[in-house]
Design a protein around this motif. Sequence first.
Motif, PDB file in Angstrom:
ATOM      1  N   MET A   1     -22.136   6.041 -30.848  1.00  0.00           N
ATOM      2  CA  MET A   1     -20.903   6.261 -31.442  1.00  0.00           C
ATOM      3  C   MET A   1     -20.315   5.074 -32.369  1.00  0.00           C
ATOM      4  N   ASP A   2     -20.440   5.047 -33.459  1.00  0.00           N
ATOM      5  CA  ASP A   2     -19.770   4.932 -34.299  1.00  0.00           C
ATOM      6  C   ASP A   2     -18.421   3.801 -34.394  1.00  0.00           C
ATOM      7  N   PRO A   3     -17.624   2.987 -35.337  1.00  0.00           N
ATOM      8  CA  PRO A   3     -16.684   2.767 -34.771  1.00  0.00           C
ATOM      9  C   PRO A   3     -15.099   3.381 -35.130  1.00  0.00           C
ATOM     10  N   PHE A   4     -15.893   4.370 -35.957  1.00  0.00           N
ATOM     11  CA  PHE A   4     -14.231   5.838 -36.438  1.00  0.00           C
ATOM     12  C   PHE A   4     -14.789   6.950 -35.331  1.00  0.00           C
ATOM     13  N   SER A   5     -15.937   7.069 -34.947  1.00  0.00           N
ATOM     14  CA  SER A   5     -15.389   8.449 -34.118  1.00  0.00           C
ATOM     15  C   SER A   5     -15.104   7.622 -32.971  1.00  0.00           C
ATOM     16  N   GLN A   6     -15.571   6.815 -32.871  1.00  0.00           N
ATOM     17  CA  GLN A   6     -14.279   5.694 -30.973  1.00  0.00           C
ATOM     18  C   GLN A   6     -12.924   5.899 -31.657  1.00  0.00           C
ATOM     19  N   LEU A   7     -12.325   5.844 -33.030  1.00  0.00           N
ATOM     20  CA  LEU A   7     -10.981   5.642 -33.363  1.00  0.00           C
ATOM     21  C   LEU A   7     -10.553   6.908 -33.176  1.00  0.00           C
ATOM     22  N   ILE A   8     -11.414   7.330 -34.163  1.00  0.00           N
ATOM     23  CA  ILE A   8     -10.723   9.332 -33.611  1.00  0.00           C
ATOM     24  C   ILE A   8     -10.730   9.193 -32.008  1.00  0.00           C
ATOM     25  N   LEU A   9     -11.560   9.171 -31.440  1.00  0.00           N
ATOM     26  CA  LEU A   9     -11.346  10.002 -29.770  1.00  0.00           C
ATOM     27  C   LEU A   9     -10.035   9.169 -29.439  1.00  0.00           C
ATOM     28  N   ALA A  10      -9.985   7.336 -29.613  1.00  0.00           N
ATOM     29  CA  ALA A  10      -8.865   7.301 -28.932  1.00  0.00           C
ATOM     30  C   ALA A  10      -7.628   7.458 -29.789  1.00  0.00           C
ATOM     31  N   ILE A  11      -7.700   8.157 -31.301  1.00  0.00           N
ATOM     32  CA  ILE A  11      -6.088   9.098 -30.944  1.00  0.00           C
ATOM     33  C   ILE A  11      -6.376   9.534 -30.692  1.00  0.00           C
ATOM     34  N   SER A  12      -7.364  10.926 -30.366  1.00  0.00           N
ATOM     35  CA  SER A  12      -6.928  12.374 -29.620  1.00  0.00           C
ATOM     36  C   SER A  12      -6.156  11.617 -28.087  1.00  0.00           C
ATOM     37  N   VAL A  13      -6.487  11.180 -27.140  1.00  0.00           N
ATOM     38  CA  VAL A  13      -6.038  10.524 -26.100  1.00  0.00           C
ATOM     39  C   VAL A  13      -4.871  10.064 -26.188  1.00  0.00           C
ATOM     40  N   THR A  14      -4.490   9.107 -27.251  1.00  0.00           N
ATOM     41  CA  THR A  14      -3.276   8.394 -27.210  1.00  0.00           C
ATOM     42  C   THR A  14      -2.829   9.429 -27.449  1.00  0.00           C
ATOM     43  N   SER A  15      -2.989  10.239 -28.311  1.00  0.00           N
ATOM     44  CA  SER A  15      -2.157  11.790 -28.270  1.00  0.00           C
ATOM     45  C   SER A  15      -1.839  12.714 -27.123  1.00  0.00           C
ATOM     46  N   PHE A  16      -2.929  12.819 -26.813  1.00  0.00           N
ATOM     47  CA  PHE A  16      -2.560  13.378 -25.319  1.00  0.00           C
ATOM     48  C   PHE A  16      -1.413  13.365 -24.292  1.00  0.00           C
ATOM     49  N   LEU A  17      -2.027  11.833 -24.173  1.00  0.00           N
ATOM     50  CA  LEU A  17      -1.496  10.846 -23.154  1.00  0.00           C
ATOM     51  C   LEU A  17       0.837  10.931 -23.847  1.00  0.00           C
ATOM     52  N   GLY A  18       0.141  11.225 -25.222  1.00  0.00           N
ATOM     53  CA  GLY A  18       1.932  10.392 -25.873  1.00  0.00           C
ATOM     54  C   GLY A  18       3.240  11.450 -25.485  1.00  0.00           C
ATOM     55  N   PHE A  19       2.134  12.871 -25.363  1.00  0.00           N
ATOM     56  CA  PHE A  19       2.947  14.220 -25.921  1.00  0.00           C
ATOM     57  C   PHE A  19       3.284  14.473 -23.973  1.00  0.00           C
ATOM     58  N   GLN A  20       2.495  14.268 -23.565  1.00  0.00           N
ATOM     59  CA  GLN A  20       2.417  14.109 -21.824  1.00  0.00           C
ATOM     60  C   GLN A  20       3.639  13.565 -22.107  1.00  0.00           C
ATOM     61  N   TRP A  21       3.823  12.161 -21.884  1.00  0.00           N
ATOM     62  CA  TRP A  21       5.115  11.273 -21.669  1.00  0.00           C
ATOM     63  C   TRP A  21       6.191  12.206 -22.461  1.00  0.00           C
ATOM     64  N   LEU A  22       6.483  12.297 -23.286  1.00  0.00           N
ATOM     65  CA  LEU A  22       7.886  13.120 -24.170  1.00  0.00           C
ATOM     66  C   LEU A  22       7.809  14.791 -23.375  1.00  0.00           C
ATOM     67  N   PHE A  23       6.485  14.623 -23.130  1.00  0.00           N
ATOM     68  CA  PHE A  23       7.620  16.377 -22.067  1.00  0.00           C
ATOM     69  C   PHE A  23       7.884  16.185 -20.981  1.00  0.00           C
ATOM     70  N   HIS A  24       7.575  15.138 -19.875  1.00  0.00           N
ATOM     71  CA  HIS A  24       7.861  14.617 -18.804  1.00  0.00           C
ATOM     72  C   HIS A  24       9.177  13.171 -18.730  1.00  0.00           C
TER      73      HIS A  24
END
Length: 273
Positions: A1-24
């Motif tokens: 996986m190229d570095p940019f794809s890793q960045l996109i994956l990291a953004i998606s995971v961070t987004s998921f965790l961030g919105f879970q924190w906002l909800f709970h």
Amino acid sequence: MDPFSQLILAISVTSFLGFQWLFHRASPWVSTHISPGFLVLSDKQKVEWNSRTVSTLHALLVGLFCLYILFFDDAVNKDPAWGDPTLVKINVAITTGYLISDLLLIFYYWKAIGDKFFVLHHLAALYAYYYVLGQGTLPYFANFRLLAEFSTPCVNQRWFLEVLGYPRSSRPNMVNGVAMAGIFFLVRIAVMPVYYGRMCTIYGTEAFYRVPWGGRASWIGSSICLDLMNVMWMHKIARGCYRVLQGGRQSAAPGALQHHQHHPPPQENGKVD
């Protein structure tokens, strides 16, 4: 996986965790301090309240990013099918994390916010975003579709006002109703000629046929279905806005002001009598 794809994956995971924190965490804490009415809501209403709060924050974040791309990302605007999708991928990655987070909440709190339509909507969107994130196809159109998020805050605000017991003829409801109708028209109806005009410019071209068949089917099919629903929703919103404005005029008549002076208590289903 190229570095940019890793960045996109990291953004998606961070987004998921961030919105879970906002909800709970964030939404319950902030809502308790700024809206006393939140404390008297039922458990189901609190779940939907937090869900709509997160939805509003996502809409504003992604919508503003979308506008920036639309006005300043020359690569995407010049080549809507294969322009440099870097910024669009980042925006879509944020939305992807939100959609997965929201799906998890929908299934976990099904009795409170479960909705088959939203499940199908989220899954269809994730399928379309697969082509954007995985292959970088159709970045202009993926970004353009996110403009529709700007109508979400007013839709959510309508629910907040109803569950807090504001009459439909109250000034906050009337102002929000007019804003909702106007913004919905601008970001979902008025933009259709621009969207389909750009679609026509690349239909049948070499760039069009470079897009995988599944991506083309998802793009064209979902666009038509979504816009048919947008037209129907616009009709309902316009009628509702008209009724609210008519009710506001009637409440201004002598004797009506006293009737609407006090807000009725919130009902279990989030509606007011």
